[in-house]
Design a protein around this motif. Sequence first.
Motif, PDB file in Angstrom:
ATOM      1  N   THR A  65       7.010   3.857  -2.356  1.00  0.00           N
ATOM      2  CA  THR A  65       5.706   3.375  -1.909  1.00  0.00           C
ATOM      3  C   THR A  65       5.284   4.168  -0.675  1.00  0.00           C
ATOM      4  OG1 THR A  65       6.789   1.695  -0.535  1.00  0.00           O
ATOM      5  CG2 THR A  65       6.105   1.032  -2.756  1.00  0.00           C
ATOM      6  N   PRO A  66       3.987   4.147  -0.339  1.00  0.00           N
ATOM      7  CA  PRO A  66       3.551   4.860   0.865  1.00  0.00           C
ATOM      8  C   PRO A  66       4.236   4.336   2.124  1.00  0.00           C
ATOM      9  CG  PRO A  66       1.666   4.311  -0.511  1.00  0.00           C
ATOM     10  CD  PRO A  66       2.852   3.576  -1.079  1.00  0.00           C
ATOM     11  N   LEU A  67       4.465   5.242   3.065  1.00  0.00           N
ATOM     12  CA  LEU A  67       5.032   4.874   4.359  1.00  0.00           C
ATOM     13  C   LEU A  67       4.142   3.848   5.058  1.00  0.00           C
ATOM     14  CD1 LEU A  67       7.294   5.541   6.445  1.00  0.00           C
ATOM     15  CD2 LEU A  67       5.800   7.366   7.301  1.00  0.00           C
ATOM     16  N   GLY A  68       2.854   3.908   4.790  1.00  0.00           N
ATOM     17  CA  GLY A  68       1.914   2.950   5.355  1.00  0.00           C
ATOM     18  C   GLY A  68       0.513   3.295   4.937  1.00  0.00           C
ATOM     19  N   HIS A  69      -0.455   2.612   5.540  1.00  0.00           N
ATOM     20  CA  HIS A  69      -1.871   2.867   5.283  1.00  0.00           C
ATOM     21  C   HIS A  69      -2.608   2.769   6.613  1.00  0.00           C
ATOM     22  CE1 HIS A  69      -1.569   2.737   0.870  1.00  0.00           C
ATOM     23  NE2 HIS A  69      -0.698   1.745   1.049  1.00  0.00           N
ATOM     24  N   PHE A 158       5.601   9.191   0.771  1.00  0.00           N
ATOM     25  CA  PHE A 158       6.208   8.106   0.004  1.00  0.00           C
ATOM     26  C   PHE A 158       7.682   7.962   0.379  1.00  0.00           C
ATOM     27  CE2 PHE A 158       2.384   7.777  -2.143  1.00  0.00           C
ATOM     28  CZ  PHE A 158       2.429   6.843  -3.170  1.00  0.00           C
ATOM     29  N   VAL A 159       8.098   6.707   0.457  1.00  0.00           N
ATOM     30  CA  VAL A 159       9.486   6.414   0.791  1.00  0.00           C
ATOM     31  C   VAL A 159      10.039   5.373  -0.171  1.00  0.00           C
ATOM     32  CG1 VAL A 159       9.227   6.986   3.242  1.00  0.00           C
ATOM     33  CG2 VAL A 159       8.794   4.638   2.479  1.00  0.00           C
ATOM     34  N   ASP A 160      11.345   5.410  -0.329  1.00  0.00           N
ATOM     35  CA  ASP A 160      12.075   4.371  -1.068  1.00  0.00           C
ATOM     36  C   ASP A 160      13.180   3.900  -0.139  1.00  0.00           C
ATOM     37  OD1 ASP A 160      13.285   2.682  -2.819  1.00  0.00           O
ATOM     38  OD2 ASP A 160      13.812   4.190  -4.307  1.00  0.00           O
TER      39      ASP A 160
END
Length: 248
Positions: A65-69, A158-160
């Motif tokens: 998912t994205p690291l943030g927004h 993106f990170v998991d």
Amino acid sequence: MEAVEVVVAHHERATLRVGEVFLKIDADQRNTDVEVDAMAMAPIPTPEVLWRKPPVLALAALPGTPLGHLGVPSTASSAAWFAAGTAVRMLHDAPLPPWPGRSVDDLTLELDGECEWLLTNGVLPADLVAHNRRIAEAALRSWAPVFTHCDLQVAHVFVDGDEVTGVLDWSEAARGDALYDLATLTLGHEEHLGDVVAGYGTDVDLDVISAWWSLRSLRGVRWLVEHGFDPNAPRCEVDVLRTQAIRH
């Protein structure tokens, strides 16, 4: 039958998602050329190119998912932000792309034009624009060029868990200032700057990063307005400019 999701759309480009495939449609194929070439050169994970048939580029979805927004607090861990800093350092240590980036003179002219537009159209108070223009001056200096993403928004990483699984949207990649990438990644998320810098692994000039926050925000307001986005949303560009004015 899988639904078509509109990820982003404006008159320059659009990105659609169908299942695990992203379809990027760009009016200027030079942007797509840069994106494909930059992803092939980057030493960090990027989306797999499935096929290209102008004006469409098909990319495989990244895991995670994205690291943030921008506009909302990030729920990612400190370790994930640290890993993002490490990935950025790997990119900056890679061989330079063969194409140039923007010069200091180009950026100065663009910044002055954007400030004039903001004032002429009464979009922002004159003192807010002037104060941030002065802060931005610290970014307008010579730098040793590195391989920069040049649009390293937090949503493009993106990170998991605590691992970076990939970085999206390379159409603006070029030779540039390393601190611009770090500033873009932490714009509106300055509480994570310490983790990013720790992961980056070397001393950085925090005043220059702050200057890039002002410069990027001043440059971005008109584009957002003209493309139907709201720069006045909480924690977004105008909030950044106000915070900068109070801090400095």
